[in-house]
Design a protein around this motif. Structure first.
Motif, PDB file in Angstrom:
ATOM      1  N   THR A 262     -12.043   7.354  -4.731  1.00 15.90           N
ATOM      2  CA  THR A 262     -11.283   8.595  -4.039  1.00 15.90           C
ATOM      3  C   THR A 262     -10.887   8.273  -2.687  1.00 15.90           C
ATOM      4  OG1 THR A 262     -13.480   9.362  -3.261  1.00 15.90           O
ATOM      5  CG2 THR A 262     -12.715  10.082  -5.439  1.00 15.90           C
ATOM      6  N   GLY A 263     -10.052   8.860  -2.236  1.00 16.24           N
ATOM      7  CA  GLY A 263      -9.690   8.669  -0.910  1.00 16.24           C
ATOM      8  C   GLY A 263      -8.863   7.616  -0.472  1.00 16.24           C
ATOM      9  N   PHE A 264      -8.924   7.168   0.562  1.00 15.13           N
ATOM     10  CA  PHE A 264      -8.238   5.890   1.072  1.00 15.13           C
ATOM     11  C   PHE A 264      -8.151   4.915   0.134  1.00 15.13           C
ATOM     12  CE2 PHE A 264      -9.051   7.893   5.590  1.00 15.13           C
ATOM     13  CZ  PHE A 264      -8.114   8.797   5.230  1.00 15.13           C
ATOM     14  N   ASP A 265      -9.383   4.575  -0.323  1.00 15.72           N
ATOM     15  CA  ASP A 265      -9.399   3.427  -1.083  1.00 15.72           C
ATOM     16  C   ASP A 265      -8.952   3.417  -2.237  1.00 15.72           C
ATOM     17  OD1 ASP A 265     -10.915   1.039  -1.254  1.00 15.72           O
ATOM     18  OD2 ASP A 265     -12.238   1.677  -2.809  1.00 15.72           O
ATOM     19  N   ALA A 266      -8.591   4.619  -3.016  1.00 19.08           N
ATOM     20  CA  ALA A 266      -7.728   4.468  -4.263  1.00 19.08           C
ATOM     21  C   ALA A 266      -6.072   3.795  -4.313  1.00 19.08           C
ATOM     22  CB  ALA A 266      -7.274   6.165  -4.600  1.00 19.08           C
ATOM     23  N   THR A 267      -5.674   3.433  -3.128  1.00 17.64           N
ATOM     24  CA  THR A 267      -4.114   2.903  -2.980  1.00 17.64           C
ATOM     25  C   THR A 267      -4.166   2.255  -1.916  1.00 17.64           C
ATOM     26  OG1 THR A 267      -3.234   4.875  -2.049  1.00 17.64           O
ATOM     27  CG2 THR A 267      -3.195   4.927  -4.461  1.00 17.64           C
ATOM     28  N   ASN A 268      -5.094   1.758  -1.044  1.00 15.87           N
ATOM     29  CA  ASN A 268      -4.768   0.791   0.068  1.00 15.87           C
ATOM     30  C   ASN A 268      -4.916  -0.379  -0.140  1.00 15.87           C
ATOM     31  OD1 ASN A 268      -7.769   0.774  -0.543  1.00 15.87           O
ATOM     32  ND2 ASN A 268      -8.265   0.988   1.587  1.00 15.87           N
ATOM     33  N   GLY A 269      -4.042  -1.111  -1.047  1.00 21.34           N
ATOM     34  CA  GLY A 269      -4.042  -2.274  -1.316  1.00 21.34           C
ATOM     35  C   GLY A 269      -3.011  -2.603  -2.786  1.00 21.34           C
TER      36      GLY A 269
ATOM     37  N   ALA B 176      -4.101   2.399  -9.673  1.00 20.98           N
ATOM     38  CA  ALA B 176      -4.045   3.726  -9.431  1.00 20.98           C
ATOM     39  C   ALA B 176      -2.962   4.590 -10.326  1.00 20.98           C
ATOM     40  CB  ALA B 176      -4.097   4.183  -8.020  1.00 20.98           C
ATOM     41  N   PHE B 177      -1.806   3.765 -10.268  1.00 19.72           N
ATOM     42  CA  PHE B 177      -0.644   4.156 -10.918  1.00 19.72           C
ATOM     43  C   PHE B 177      -0.739   4.049 -12.542  1.00 19.72           C
ATOM     44  CE2 PHE B 177       3.013   5.020  -7.788  1.00 19.72           C
ATOM     45  CZ  PHE B 177       2.548   5.455  -7.220  1.00 19.72           C
TER      46      PHE B 177
ATOM     47  N   ALA C  86       0.838  -1.232   0.108  1.00 21.79           N
ATOM     48  CA  ALA C  86      -0.028   0.020  -0.084  1.00 21.79           C
ATOM     49  C   ALA C  86       0.890   1.114   0.032  1.00 21.79           C
ATOM     50  CB  ALA C  86      -0.859   0.054   1.150  1.00 21.79           C
ATOM     51  N   LEU C  87       0.403   2.421  -0.521  1.00 17.59           N
ATOM     52  CA  LEU C  87       0.869   3.263  -0.556  1.00 17.59           C
ATOM     53  C   LEU C  87       0.028   4.766  -0.312  1.00 17.59           C
ATOM     54  CD1 LEU C  87       2.480   3.209  -4.287  1.00 17.59           C
ATOM     55  CD2 LEU C  87       3.736   2.866  -2.254  1.00 17.59           C
ATOM     56  N   GLN C  88       0.815   5.558   0.416  1.00 20.72           N
ATOM     57  CA  GLN C  88       0.026   6.985   0.626  1.00 20.72           C
ATOM     58  C   GLN C  88       0.335   7.970  -0.431  1.00 20.72           C
ATOM     59  OE1 GLN C  88       0.647   8.857   4.461  1.00 20.72           O
ATOM     60  NE2 GLN C  88       0.487  10.816   3.864  1.00 20.72           N
ATOM     61  N   PRO C  89      -0.530   8.293  -1.307  1.00 14.76           N
ATOM     62  CA  PRO C  89      -0.495   9.194  -2.390  1.00 14.76           C
ATOM     63  C   PRO C  89       0.154  10.660  -2.016  1.00 14.76           C
ATOM     64  CG  PRO C  89      -2.532   8.340  -2.502  1.00 14.76           C
ATOM     65  CD  PRO C  89      -2.190   8.141  -1.139  1.00 14.76           C
ATOM     66  N   LEU C  90       1.399  11.060  -3.093  1.00  7.63           N
ATOM     67  CA  LEU C  90       1.996  12.309  -2.784  1.00  7.63           C
ATOM     68  C   LEU C  90       1.807  13.121  -3.922  1.00  7.63           C
ATOM     69  CD1 LEU C  90       5.354  11.247  -1.211  1.00  7.63           C
ATOM     70  CD2 LEU C  90       3.274  12.314   0.002  1.00  7.63           C
TER      71      LEU C  90
END
Length: 207
Positions: free
Chosen positions: A117-124, A131-132, A100-104
């Motif tokens: 949107t939000g946390f669900d975009a990249t929490n896995g 997402a990338f 998982a990544l926290q977007p920057l």
């Protein structure tokens, strides 16, 4: 950063924890994507029943695991794509899954690619890949910091606390199912399957 030096000279379990707080960047034709690593899983090659290289299994697909430390290994799980980084010197097929990544940077594009949107975009692991905008295995076998993917020289953020837990989705592989080989930034809301009650929405788990 000397990628091989970083990924080849420390123990795999130690690296899985140290990677937390480093940034991971991907530059593609679509745009610039960047996030903080908040969750990893370690896989110990030939002895690890959950590893793709268990019992020294070596195929064309998992060959990146056998290459120098810092090599990208992209593979499919149930039609989704995940990414490991090869760990240790060539010939020792250990890996660390970026879960998982926290977007920057590139957040709008990430949310557009995911339709979330939000946390669900990249929490896995498959979520952040989607997402990338990574939709195939073309870049499997490439090396970090040589082309599309960049791993930061230093930590961008420092976790206040790292939790070790059993890996997710490893079933019927005892004793490996129960081993604490998944590492998370405690409280970070982008960690996969994190209950809302455990989220730290003030600091996201960073010092």
């Amino acid at each position: 950063m000397n990628v091989q030096n970083y990924f080849e000279t420390s123990k795999t379990m130690d690296l899985a924890q140290d990677m937390l707080g480093h940034s991971f960047t991907y530059d593609s034709n679509q745009g610039h994507f960047k996030g903080l690593i908040v969750e990893t899983e370690a896989y110990l090659g030939p002895i690890d029943m959950a590893a793709h290289s268990y019992n020294s299994r070596h195929t064309k697909a998992n060959d990146p695991l056998y290459q120098a430390g810092g090599t990208i290994y992209i593979y499919s799980i149930h039609s989704w794509l995940d990414m490991d980084i090869s760990i240790q010197k060539a010939g020792t097929p250990n890996g660390i899954l970026i879960r998982a990544l926290q977007p920057l940077a590139g957040i709008d594009l990430m949310e557009e690619n995911r339709g979330k949107t939000g946390f669900d975009a990249t929490n896995g692991p498959a979520k952040w890949m989607a997402a990338f905008g990574i939709t195939d295995k073309t870049l499997s076998g490439t090396v970090l910091n040589e082309n599309n993917f960049v791993f930061s020289d230093k930590k961008i953020q420092t976790p206040k606390e790292i939790l070790a837990t059993p890996r997710i989705g490893v079933k019927n592989k005892e004793p490996w199912t129960s081993k604490n080989m998944r590492f998370i930034v405690k409280g970070n809301p982008y960690v996969s399957k994190l209950p809302k009650r455990d989220m730290n929405l003030d600091t996201y788990g960073w010092l």
